[in-house]
Scaffold this active site. Structure first.
Site, PDB file in Angstrom:
ATOM      1  N   GLU A  47     -77.675  57.427  31.552  1.00 46.00           N
ATOM      2  CA  GLU A  47     -77.076  58.765  31.398  1.00 46.00           C
ATOM      3  C   GLU A  47     -77.884  59.769  32.234  1.00 46.00           C
ATOM      4  OE1 GLU A  47     -78.136  60.532  27.605  1.00 46.00           O
ATOM      5  OE2 GLU A  47     -76.299  61.723  27.536  1.00 46.00           O
ATOM      6  N   ASN A 115     -70.738  65.797  30.648  1.00 45.71           N
ATOM      7  CA  ASN A 115     -71.733  64.726  30.762  1.00 45.71           C
ATOM      8  C   ASN A 115     -70.918  63.467  31.074  1.00 45.71           C
ATOM      9  OD1 ASN A 115     -73.715  62.805  30.408  1.00 45.71           O
ATOM     10  ND2 ASN A 115     -74.565  63.742  28.555  1.00 45.71           N
ATOM     11  N   LYS A 132     -68.468  62.284  28.209  1.00 45.01           N
ATOM     12  CA  LYS A 132     -69.058  62.070  26.872  1.00 45.01           C
ATOM     13  C   LYS A 132     -68.340  62.876  25.796  1.00 45.01           C
ATOM     14  CE  LYS A 132     -73.697  62.106  24.729  1.00 45.01           C
ATOM     15  NZ  LYS A 132     -75.126  62.325  25.077  1.00 45.01           N
ATOM     16  N   GLU A 151     -77.273  69.846  24.443  1.00 44.59           N
ATOM     17  CA  GLU A 151     -76.051  69.271  25.052  1.00 44.59           C
ATOM     18  C   GLU A 151     -74.812  70.070  24.691  1.00 44.59           C
ATOM     19  OE1 GLU A 151     -75.308  65.064  25.747  1.00 44.59           O
ATOM     20  OE2 GLU A 151     -77.151  64.677  24.612  1.00 44.59           O
ATOM     21  N   CYS A 183     -74.622  57.366  25.591  1.00 45.87           N
ATOM     22  CA  CYS A 183     -75.715  57.636  24.652  1.00 45.87           C
ATOM     23  C   CYS A 183     -75.250  57.749  23.201  1.00 45.87           C
ATOM     24  CB  CYS A 183     -76.485  58.876  25.088  1.00 45.87           C
ATOM     25  SG  CYS A 183     -78.080  58.990  24.255  1.00 45.87           S
ATOM     26  N   ASN A 208     -80.463  58.701  26.985  1.00 42.23           N
ATOM     27  CA  ASN A 208     -81.751  59.411  27.034  1.00 42.23           C
ATOM     28  C   ASN A 208     -82.066  59.697  25.574  1.00 42.23           C
ATOM     29  OD1 ASN A 208     -82.601  60.706  29.918  1.00 42.23           O
ATOM     30  ND2 ASN A 208     -80.375  60.483  29.791  1.00 42.23           N
TER      31      ASN A 208
HETATM   32  N1  CDV Z   1     -78.595  61.940  24.850  1.00 43.14           N
HETATM   33  C1  CDV Z   1     -78.228  61.646  23.584  1.00 43.14           C
HETATM   34  O1  CDV Z   1     -77.042  61.582  23.282  1.00 43.14           O
HETATM   35  N2  CDV Z   1     -79.220  61.471  22.703  1.00 43.14           N
HETATM   36  C2  CDV Z   1     -78.989  61.231  21.297  1.00 43.14           C
HETATM   37  C3  CDV Z   1     -80.120  61.788  20.475  1.00 43.14           C
HETATM   38  C4  CDV Z   1     -80.109  63.266  20.458  1.00 43.14           C
HETATM   39  C5  CDV Z   1     -80.085  61.316  19.066  1.00 43.14           C
HETATM   40  C6  CDV Z   1     -78.830  59.747  20.986  1.00 43.14           C
HETATM   41  O2  CDV Z   1     -77.926  59.402  20.231  1.00 43.14           O
HETATM   42  O3  CDV Z   1     -79.636  58.945  21.429  1.00 43.14           O
END
Ligand code: CDV
Length: 326
Positions: A47, A115, A132, A151, A183, A208
């Protein structure tokens, strides 16, 4: 003959705020070159792979943050990735911040920020785009947090759903059913199932994820952060009978720790390859797509066993309600 594809999970170590796009792209090109030597046909980057995870850096006016976003894909800076795809006959998955000028739900064309992840085929053509959906974090500066996770300020909720495409990749001229999430999406079974219902065979996702839960609404032990990430991907793969490639940005980025632990997971939910550093690291696996058949013709034969008439709350309700008291 088994339907196989060699997939590479290309974890990236930290990308600092001061690093240019060229620094990130050169590191990705090195991983693609290594992938070519190791027979990789499809390489998956994390990501927001072109920059630091900038949602940790508050800006009052979003226009001041435009330099973090890509207004074109490919651009001058990212074109070498597309050239490498053609040269090596290697597909790639790339996460980045997208700046689009397109109509919103009211029909007004305006600047929009997503994103985003793309899937590029070995001809250097974008065959799938995803934006996303499950944006974590907060929209306003939170003085209680040591590290911000903005975000919800920097991005709109994705408007493309969870699409799956069948496209030739590597040796698989007949095509592979491929989908993407980003993510936080991996923690939401709905996202997996929407792709499962499109017969997805391979899900790619970049992340991330900070090693420490900054929400401060209860204690989440350090080791459980990685466990919850793996648990979510393993469950998603098992319950939808697909391969999963979860790829991290890792290490200390702008002073904040990201936990790494990139994995490749088979349709039985087993981890078959895992990164063991916080650096740029390529882990690979020769994935047998026929392994998807067992789950989808037995316990997760959706046509035979799903009962959507009992799942209406899933799409009609957002927050949880209290049950009746008896
Ligand atoms: N970049 C993300 O989406 N990170 C989230 C954190 C904030 C919990 C994740 O689900 O890994």
């Amino acid at each position: 003959m088994a339907r196989r594809i060699t997939v590479g999970a290309a974890q990236l170590g930290a990308i600092q705020k001061a690093d240019s796009r060229k620094v990130a792209v050169d590191r990705m090109l090195a991983l693609m070159a290594e992938g070519q030597r190791r027979g990789v046909e499809l390489i998956v980057f994390p990501e927001l792979a072109l920059t630091t995870f900038f949602p940790r850096h508050y800006v009052e006016n979003l226009d001041e943050a435009d330099h973090w976003y890509e207004a074109a894909m490919p651009s001058n800076e990212t074109a070498p990735l597309f050239e490498a795809a053609r040269k090596y006959r290697m597909g790639f998955h790339l996460g980045y911040a997208e700046l689009a000028h397109e109509p919103d739900e009211t029909g007004v064309v305006r600047k929009r920020r997503f994103n985003t992840a793309i899937l590029v085929n070995p001809d250097g053509k974008i065959v799938l785009k995803y934006r996303k959906v499950h944006l974590p974090g907060h929209a306003e500066f939170d003085p209680a947090r040591k590290v911000q996770h903005l975000e919800k300020r920097f991005f709109e909720v994705g408007n493309l759903g969870f699409p799956v495409v069948r496209s030739p990749m590597g040796r698989r001229d007949e095509g592979i059913n491929m989908g993407m999430m980003i993510c936080n999406d991996r923690r939401w079974p709905e996202a997996w199932r929407v792709m499962g219902l499109q017969s997805v065979e391979l899900v790619m996702l970049g992340y991330n994820t900070p090693s420490i839960n900054q929400e401060a609404k209860g204690w989440e032990a350090h080791h459980l952060r990685v466990f919850h990430s793996h648990l979510s991907i393993q469950a998603g793969c098992y319950q939808n009978a697909c391969w999963g490639v979860g790829v991290a940005k890792a290490g200390i980025e702008d002073g904040a720790e990201l936990f790494g632990h990139s994995i490749i997971v088979n349709p039985q939910g087993e981890i078959v390859a895992m990164a063991d550093t916080w650096e740029d690291q390529l882990v690979t696996h020769d994935c047998d797509l026929d392994m998807c058949t067992l789950g989808r013709t037995s316990i997760f034969n959706f046509a035979a066993h799903r009962r959507p008439e009992h799942y209406t709350r899933i799409t009609s309700q957002v927050g949880a309600v209290e049950p009746p008291v008896v």
